[in-house]
Scaffold this motif. Structure first.
Motif, PDB file in Angstrom:
ATOM      1  N   ILE A  24       0.846  -1.201   0.000  1.00 44.49           N
ATOM      2  CA  ILE A  24       0.000   0.000   0.000  1.00 44.49           C
ATOM      3  C   ILE A  24       0.879   1.247   0.000  1.00 44.49           C
ATOM      4  O   ILE A  24       0.675   2.177  -0.798  1.00 44.49           O
ATOM      5  N   GLU A  25       1.865   1.276   0.904  1.00 43.23           N
ATOM      6  CA  GLU A  25       2.745   2.441   0.998  1.00 43.23           C
ATOM      7  C   GLU A  25       3.565   2.616  -0.276  1.00 43.23           C
ATOM      8  O   GLU A  25       3.804   3.743  -0.722  1.00 43.23           O
ATOM      9  N   SER A  26       3.995   1.501  -0.871  1.00 47.88           N
ATOM     10  CA  SER A  26       4.793   1.572  -2.096  1.00 47.88           C
ATOM     11  C   SER A  26       3.985   2.199  -3.227  1.00 47.88           C
ATOM     12  O   SER A  26       4.468   3.085  -3.942  1.00 47.88           O
ATOM     13  N   ARG A  27       2.733   1.752  -3.393  1.00 44.41           N
ATOM     14  CA  ARG A  27       1.881   2.325  -4.450  1.00 44.41           C
ATOM     15  C   ARG A  27       1.577   3.791  -4.163  1.00 44.41           C
ATOM     16  O   ARG A  27       1.543   4.620  -5.083  1.00 44.41           O
ATOM     17  N   ALA A  28       1.345   4.102  -2.885  1.00 49.89           N
ATOM     18  CA  ALA A  28       1.049   5.493  -2.535  1.00 49.89           C
ATOM     19  C   ALA A  28       2.258   6.386  -2.800  1.00 49.89           C
ATOM     20  O   ALA A  28       2.117   7.491  -3.336  1.00 49.89           O
ATOM     21  N   LEU A  29       3.459   5.922  -2.446  1.00 54.05           N
ATOM     22  CA  LEU A  29       4.670   6.707  -2.706  1.00 54.05           C
ATOM     23  C   LEU A  29       4.868   6.937  -4.198  1.00 54.05           C
ATOM     24  O   LEU A  29       5.333   7.994  -4.620  1.00 54.05           O
ATOM     25  N   ALA A  30       4.513   5.916  -4.997  1.00 53.10           N
ATOM     26  CA  ALA A  30       4.687   6.017  -6.445  1.00 53.10           C
ATOM     27  C   ALA A  30       3.584   6.830  -7.104  1.00 53.10           C
ATOM     28  O   ALA A  30       3.621   7.056  -8.318  1.00 53.10           O
ATOM     29  N   GLY A  31       2.576   7.271  -6.328  1.00 50.65           N
ATOM     30  CA  GLY A  31       1.478   8.048  -6.886  1.00 50.65           C
ATOM     31  C   GLY A  31       0.446   7.217  -7.621  1.00 50.65           C
ATOM     32  O   GLY A  31      -0.343   7.749  -8.406  1.00 50.65           O
ATOM     33  N   ASP A  32       0.430   5.920  -7.364  1.00 44.88           N
ATOM     34  CA  ASP A  32      -0.532   5.021  -8.014  1.00 44.88           C
ATOM     35  C   ASP A  32      -1.821   5.013  -7.196  1.00 44.88           C
ATOM     36  O   ASP A  32      -2.025   4.161  -6.320  1.00 44.88           O
ATOM     37  N   ARG A  33      -2.707   5.937  -7.489  1.00 40.35           N
ATOM     38  CA  ARG A  33      -3.934   6.105  -6.706  1.00 40.35           C
ATOM     39  C   ARG A  33      -4.845   4.881  -6.813  1.00 40.35           C
ATOM     40  O   ARG A  33      -5.341   4.366  -5.806  1.00 40.35           O
ATOM     41  N   ASP A  34      -5.037   4.388  -8.024  1.00 34.97           N
ATOM     42  CA  ASP A  34      -5.932   3.245  -8.220  1.00 34.97           C
ATOM     43  C   ASP A  34      -5.366   1.989  -7.559  1.00 34.97           C
ATOM     44  O   ASP A  34      -6.093   1.223  -6.921  1.00 34.97           O
ATOM     45  N   GLY A  35      -4.051   1.786  -7.728  1.00 32.40           N
ATOM     46  CA  GLY A  35      -3.429   0.607  -7.143  1.00 32.40           C
ATOM     47  C   GLY A  35      -3.490   0.617  -5.628  1.00 32.40           C
ATOM     48  O   GLY A  35      -3.780  -0.409  -4.993  1.00 32.40           O
ATOM     49  N   SER A  36      -3.224   1.779  -5.021  1.00 32.58           N
ATOM     50  CA  SER A  36      -3.261   1.852  -3.557  1.00 32.58           C
ATOM     51  C   SER A  36      -4.685   1.693  -3.050  1.00 32.58           C
ATOM     52  O   SER A  36      -4.910   1.083  -1.996  1.00 32.58           O
ATOM     53  N   ALA A  37      -5.657   2.198  -3.785  1.00 35.12           N
ATOM     54  CA  ALA A  37      -7.067   2.044  -3.384  1.00 35.12           C
ATOM     55  C   ALA A  37      -7.468   0.583  -3.371  1.00 35.12           C
ATOM     56  O   ALA A  37      -8.132   0.104  -2.445  1.00 35.12           O
ATOM     57  N   SER A  38      -7.092  -0.134  -4.414  1.00 35.89           N
ATOM     58  CA  SER A  38      -7.405  -1.556  -4.496  1.00 35.89           C
ATOM     59  C   SER A  38      -6.752  -2.335  -3.356  1.00 35.89           C
ATOM     60  O   SER A  38      -7.369  -3.228  -2.749  1.00 35.89           O
ATOM     61  N   LEU A  39      -5.506  -1.981  -3.035  1.00 28.98           N
ATOM     62  CA  LEU A  39      -4.800  -2.675  -1.963  1.00 28.98           C
ATOM     63  C   LEU A  39      -5.396  -2.359  -0.591  1.00 28.98           C
ATOM     64  O   LEU A  39      -5.400  -3.211   0.299  1.00 28.98           O
ATOM     65  N   ALA A  40      -5.918  -1.143  -0.415  1.00 30.65           N
ATOM     66  CA  ALA A  40      -6.565  -0.798   0.852  1.00 30.65           C
ATOM     67  C   ALA A  40      -7.811  -1.651   1.068  1.00 30.65           C
ATOM     68  O   ALA A  40      -8.079  -2.132   2.173  1.00 30.65           O
ATOM     69  N   LYS A  41      -8.562  -1.840   0.005  1.00 30.87           N
ATOM     70  CA  LYS A  41      -9.760  -2.693   0.108  1.00 30.87           C
ATOM     71  C   LYS A  41      -9.363  -4.137   0.383  1.00 30.87           C
ATOM     72  O   LYS A  41      -9.990  -4.829   1.193  1.00 30.87           O
TER      73      LYS A  41
ATOM     74  N   SER B 147      -2.404   2.495   7.633  1.00 24.37           N
ATOM     75  CA  SER B 147      -2.091   2.742   6.217  1.00 24.37           C
ATOM     76  C   SER B 147      -3.329   2.582   5.349  1.00 24.37           C
ATOM     77  O   SER B 147      -3.597   3.399   4.445  1.00 24.37           O
ATOM     78  N   ALA B 148      -4.103   1.526   5.595  1.00 30.35           N
ATOM     79  CA  ALA B 148      -5.304   1.280   4.791  1.00 30.35           C
ATOM     80  C   ALA B 148      -6.328   2.398   4.974  1.00 30.35           C
ATOM     81  O   ALA B 148      -6.953   2.852   4.006  1.00 30.35           O
ATOM     82  N   MET B 149      -6.488   2.868   6.222  1.00 24.71           N
ATOM     83  CA  MET B 149      -7.457   3.945   6.470  1.00 24.71           C
ATOM     84  C   MET B 149      -7.048   5.223   5.757  1.00 24.71           C
ATOM     85  O   MET B 149      -7.873   5.906   5.130  1.00 24.71           O
ATOM     86  N   ARG B 150      -5.770   5.579   5.818  1.00 26.15           N
ATOM     87  CA  ARG B 150      -5.315   6.806   5.163  1.00 26.15           C
ATOM     88  C   ARG B 150      -5.590   6.771   3.663  1.00 26.15           C
ATOM     89  O   ARG B 150      -6.127   7.722   3.082  1.00 26.15           O
ATOM     90  N   VAL B 151      -5.254   5.650   3.033  1.00 29.14           N
ATOM     91  CA  VAL B 151      -5.445   5.533   1.586  1.00 29.14           C
ATOM     92  C   VAL B 151      -6.933   5.461   1.248  1.00 29.14           C
ATOM     93  O   VAL B 151      -7.379   6.043   0.255  1.00 29.14           O
ATOM     94  N   ALA B 152      -7.708   4.779   2.082  1.00 24.96           N
ATOM     95  CA  ALA B 152      -9.154   4.689   1.822  1.00 24.96           C
ATOM     96  C   ALA B 152      -9.799   6.069   1.873  1.00 24.96           C
ATOM     97  O   ALA B 152     -10.682   6.385   1.061  1.00 24.96           O
ATOM     98  N   VAL B 153      -9.372   6.907   2.794  1.00 26.15           N
ATOM     99  CA  VAL B 153      -9.894   8.274   2.869  1.00 26.15           C
ATOM    100  C   VAL B 153      -9.445   9.076   1.651  1.00 26.15           C
ATOM    101  O   VAL B 153     -10.239   9.789   1.020  1.00 26.15           O
TER     102      VAL B 153
END
Length: 958
Positions: free
Chosen positions: A721-738, A757-763
């Motif tokens: 999740i953090e890796s996708r978020a750092l890379a700016g992959d919004r869709d990928g991090s959203a999917s991983l949060a779910k 981490s999941a809550m931050r990305v989900a928001v």
């Protein structure tokens, strides 16, 4: 010499690059500089020059020339010829002629015939003077146009004329934009002409000598990552560093074109290494062969005894090898300058030479004619008798050496000696009687040594051989001991079968003995690792009862360790219990339980958030683990809490250094879990996308062992999740949060870091259902310590961002992390508090939070977080520089802080929609603010409001 070369990352040499950059700045300002760059062969001189000149990026004219090695004598003026060829290629012959004139061109034609007719020379001295003056004029004219960088490489092969030209140029070209870079091999600097030239040039104004050291372990790791295209395994780094000695060329030579570690160096490199050896006198060459089988270092006294030569005769034989750079003086003896030279000389020996030389050493050592070297003495005797083909003598000394090594915690030496015992066994008729142990017992001891040395693959092979020989019905306890060894190696290798081995071992170790105590302790710790606490508690209680029956302090302490580990949550009383155990273990002077107790205490302190205490005691426990020979076995488990404590306190460089030390131990997969997790945590703080991706990839490559399956599954999800978020992959991090939510719902345990981490990305990705379900999970989850209390509060604060971010809640989160001395997480909370303050039109409040957040993020090197804070502040027109919180001043006409912000944007010509987007408010709210501003300023339009704002300097023009 053909080596694998893939230039992807430049490693080390930062200080040298900075010095060269500084020199070039002087040159750009009109001052001549000369850099004398020294390094041993293969030390990276050319690579550094290449890196530096590439960075100049068109800011200078760069000319390169080099000296050429010749069999007879040096090629006259070879570098000057190379420079002229390079200049003609870049700018054309006509330019050279125009700069030096017809006469000058005829002088240079002696070096570059293409320049035309040769000048007639009648006096050699006058001719050389003309040539030097022409080169001076050429450089002066070239430097008028732009800074000139002249590189002359390998002057250890230069002729006397080139030396004289260099002296001339450094003295006659003092006030022009010229940077002269001269490289040479440090080991050749003793030659008279070279030494004199270097000394003369170094005394000239503007000259500087840079001596390139060998690369460090960490720098070799970076170099290998560039060569391999992936993070290298610790075992590869260790092997390359040990064999290549930190010399960049050797690092490249030890990796083949497929990126694999070479078992043997290439023939061309071997010839290169042996060239200096073959150039010394034959008598010296013969001595080097003798020394090669004595080891990388050898004392003078031992060499004298083995060669039976007087001291002065021996010194005369050694001197050519020292002058040639093959040997270096080393304390009370001599050493091969490179491990690879030693390997090459040893590999060049033929069988008969090896047997004879080994026999010489063995005879001398066995007579005791040199001082005793404790373990080394018996180890050396075993190896030399093995090399001499004397199996019985080898077996005798190897068995003695194995016992000495075990007593000194030298488990790798113990294992190697037991391997020699096993190798000699078939050739010795009375082997069992000679050492007082049977073959199966030797295998058991070898497996135990391999276990402690963290050589699991070899250890498992020893166990399997022993089990194949053992009669289980007659030797049940020996079977149990072997099963315990296999279980611990399976655990640290992250392979299945460990629990089955432990259960079977307990079935066979039925008597109330130390063996059963071993089994109970090992089984309890294995169950704790898997989270099976109830079963572990029952076995731990049996261990404590058995320890009392045996009146054995070691097992009493081990029972106390298990009891303290099961004492949850890790509060003050729990930590006190751990401290008591550590004190008992230190008094008992039992290395095994001392290390176990130390590791358990550090983990308890980490769970309790007592980071300062970890830093106070952690380094000593880590050092003690190394001292007791258990570094590869348990070092990473001890180092991980220390690394995390440094990181949580914002001491990122120390955390990184500790992580590198953990990796350098070359731990087994269980230890590597801790290494790669620490690397991932460091990457999160630094905002380093590449480092995070590498850590995730490394974790995924580990065996999916049942020992840490749940832990790894949770952490991998979080890191991805953090890796996708750092890379700016919004869709990928959203999917991983779910996906993380699904995992958390299915899992029996709780991972607070994953929930955060999941809550931050989900928001961030507006997944309302995921946000609500995560909040519900957090509300039900147990909290064991202050860290989890803070994480629970952060989850609630994150949830508030889904509607209207709560300033008070975020500031409470900030205080919680401040109480735990975690600056990175405090900085993030302050950033969110600042954003919430902006939404609530509390500009001064926001400025204070942003400034404090920025200072904290900068202090720990969290660049990505610093950038995010700057972006928030920039949108709000807040200056992050230190200042009073009321620096914004009171707005005139009764404007509020928020209205003043809106007026700034009106003055910039922004629409209501633009204002809403920039201030994170709705368009309707922006419209209300605009109406209030127009009313307070008593103006009919936005344009009039903007004009008043500029005329009265209520806002600054942009």
């Amino acid at each position: 010499m053909s080596t694998f070369r893939k230039r992807t990352r430049f490693s080390g040499r930062i200080a040298e690059l900075n010095s060269m950059d500084s020199a070039f700045r002087d040159v750009s300002g009109g001052r001549q500089r000369c850099i004398l760059l020294a390094a041993e062969a293969g030390g990276g001189k050319s690579r550094l020059v290449e890196e530096f000149t590439n960075r100049l990026s068109g800011r200078a004219l760069i000319l390169k020339g080099g000296c050429i090695e010749q069999q007879e004598s040096a090629l006259p003026y070879a570098p000057a010829t190379g420079l002229l060829h390079e200049l003609a290629r870049l700018r054309g012959q006509s330019l050279i002629k125009s700069l030096v004139g017809c006469e000058g061109a005829r002088e240079l034609a002696w070096l570059l015939p293409e320049l035309g007719e040769l000048s007639e020379r009648f006096d050699a001295g006058i001719a050389r003077s003309r040539l030097f003056e022409t080169m001076r004029k050429l450089f002066e004219e070239l430097a008028r146009e732009m800074p000139l960088v002249v590189v002359i490489e390998d002057i250890h092969w230069a002729d006397q004329g080139t030396f004289d030209l260099l002296r001339f140029l450094t003295r006659r070209l003092m006030d022009i934009r010229l940077m002269l870079i001269v490289t040479y091999r440090a080991e050749e600097a003793s030659r008279n002409a070279l030494r004199t030239t270097i000394g003369d040039i170094s005394l000239c104004e503007g000259s500087e000598v840079l001596q390139l050291r060998r690369l460090t372990y960490a720098e070799i790791a970076v170099q290998l990552e560039g060569l391999l295209g992936r993070p290298p395994k610790p075992a590869v780094i260790n092997s390359v560093y040990a064999r290549g000695c930190g010399i960049p060329l050797f690092t490249e030579a030890l990796i083949d074109a497929s990126g694999s570690l070479r078992a043997n160096v290439t023939g061309s490199l071997n010839d290169y290494l042996l060239r200096a050896v073959r150039e010394v006198p034959p008598s010296t060459g013969g001595l080097l062969k003798v020394m090669a089988l004595g080891g990388p270092q050898i004392t003078h006294s031992l060499l004298r005894s083995v060669t039976n030569k007087p001291d002065l005769d021996l010194v005369e034989l050694l001197r050519p090898a020292i002058s040639a750079g093959v040997l270096v003086p080393d304390r009370d003896g001599y050493a091969f300058r490179h491990a690879l030279i030693h390997d090459a000389v040893r590999g060049d020996l033929i069988a008969g030479e090896k047997v004879a030389i080994h026999r010489l050493y063995a005879d001398v050592l066995e007579r005791g004619s040199v001082p005793s070297y404790r373990i080394w003495h018996s180890v050396a005797l075993a190896r030399h008798w093995h090399g001499a083909g004397q199996a019985e003598r080898c077996l005798k000394w190897a068995w003695q050496a194995a016992g000495e090594a075990a007593a000194a915690f030298a488990y790798m030496d113990q294992m190697e000696m037991l391997k020699l015992v096993l190798a000699a066994w078939p050739e010795v008729e009375n082997a069992r009687r000679l050492i007082g142990a049977d073959h199966c017992k030797v295998l058991e001891l070898a497996a135990d040594a391999a276990c402690w040395a963290a050589e699991a693959e070899q250890g498992l092979a020893f166990v399997d051989r022993a089990l194949a020989e053992l009669d289980a019905d007659r030797y049940g306890e020996q079977l149990a001991a072997l099963l315990l060894q296999r279980a611990v190696m399976r655990q640290h290798s992250l392979v299945s079968g460990e629990i089955a081995d432990l259960e079977r071992a307990l079935d066979h170790a039925v008597s109330p003995t130390r063996l059963r105590a071993d089994a109970l302790g090992q089984f309890s710790r294995a169950l704790i690792l898997r989270g099976e606490f109830n079963r572990a508690k029952r076995l731990g209680e049996e261990l404590r009862d058995l320890a009392e029956r045996l009146d054995d302090e070691e097992y009493r302490i081990e029972g106390m360790i298990i009891g303290a580990m099961l004492n949850m949550p890790p509060n003050a009383s729990c930590i006190d219990a751990h401290r008591i155990v550590v004190g008992r273990a230190e008094q008992a002077s039992t290395g095994r339980v001392e290390v176990l107790a130390g590791a358990a205490l550090l983990q308890a302190l980490l769970d309790a958030g007592e980071y300062s205490q970890i830093i106070d005691i952690g380094p000593a426990i880590f050092a003690r683990t190394v001292e007791l020979g258990q570094a590869r076995y348990i070092g990473a488990l001890v180092g991980a809490p220390l690394c995390r404590a440094y990181l949580d306190l914002g001491r990122v460089s120390e955390a990184t250094e500790t992580c590198e030390r953990m990796a350098a131990l070359d731990p087994l997969p269980l230890g590597l879990v801790h290494v790669f997790e620490c690397q991932a945590e460091i990457a999160i703080v630094l905002g380093d996308v590449d480092r995070m991706a590498a850590a995730v990839s490394s974790l995924r490559d580990l065996p999916p062992g049942p020992q840490v399956a749940n832990r790894m599954a949770a952490n991998l999800r979080r890191y991805e999740i953090e890796s996708r978020a750092l890379a700016g992959d919004r869709d990928g991090s959203a999917s991983l949060a779910k996906s993380a939510l699904m995992f958390l719902k299915a899992q029996g345990g709780v991972s607070w870091p994953l929930m955060v981490s999941a809550m931050r990305v989900a928001v961030d990705t507006r997944q309302k259902d995921v946000v609500l379900e995560l909040a519900e999970l957090a509300g039900r989850a147990p909290r064991r310590n202050k860290v989890e209390d803070a994480e629970n509060l952060e989850i609630s604060a994150e949830m508030s961002r889904a509607t209207a971010s709560d300033i008070n809640m975020w500031e409470a989160v900030s205080r919680s992390w401040a109480d735990l001395n975690q600056p990175f997480r405090q900085a993030y909370a302050l950033m969110q508090a600042g954003a919430a303050a902006l939404n609530a039109a509390k500009r001064v409040h926001a400025a204070r939070n942003f400034r404090q957040a920025f200072r904290l993020a900068q202090s720990v090197g969290a660049q990505l977080l610093s950038d995010q804070i700057e972006a928030f502040a920039a949108k709000a027109r807040i200056d992050l520089r230190d200042g009073e919180d009321d620096c914004v001043g009171k707005a005139p006409f009764g404007l509020t802080d928020r209205e003043l912000e809106v007026l700034r944007l009106i003055a910039d010509g922004q629409s209501n929609r633009d204002i809403a987007r920039n201030l994170f408010i709705s368009s309707k709210t922006a419209s209300v603010h605009v109406s209030n501003i127009l009313s307070k300023l008593s103006v009919p339009s936005r344009g009039a409001a903007a004009a008043i704002a500029h005329r009265l300097r209520i806002v600054e023009l942009t």
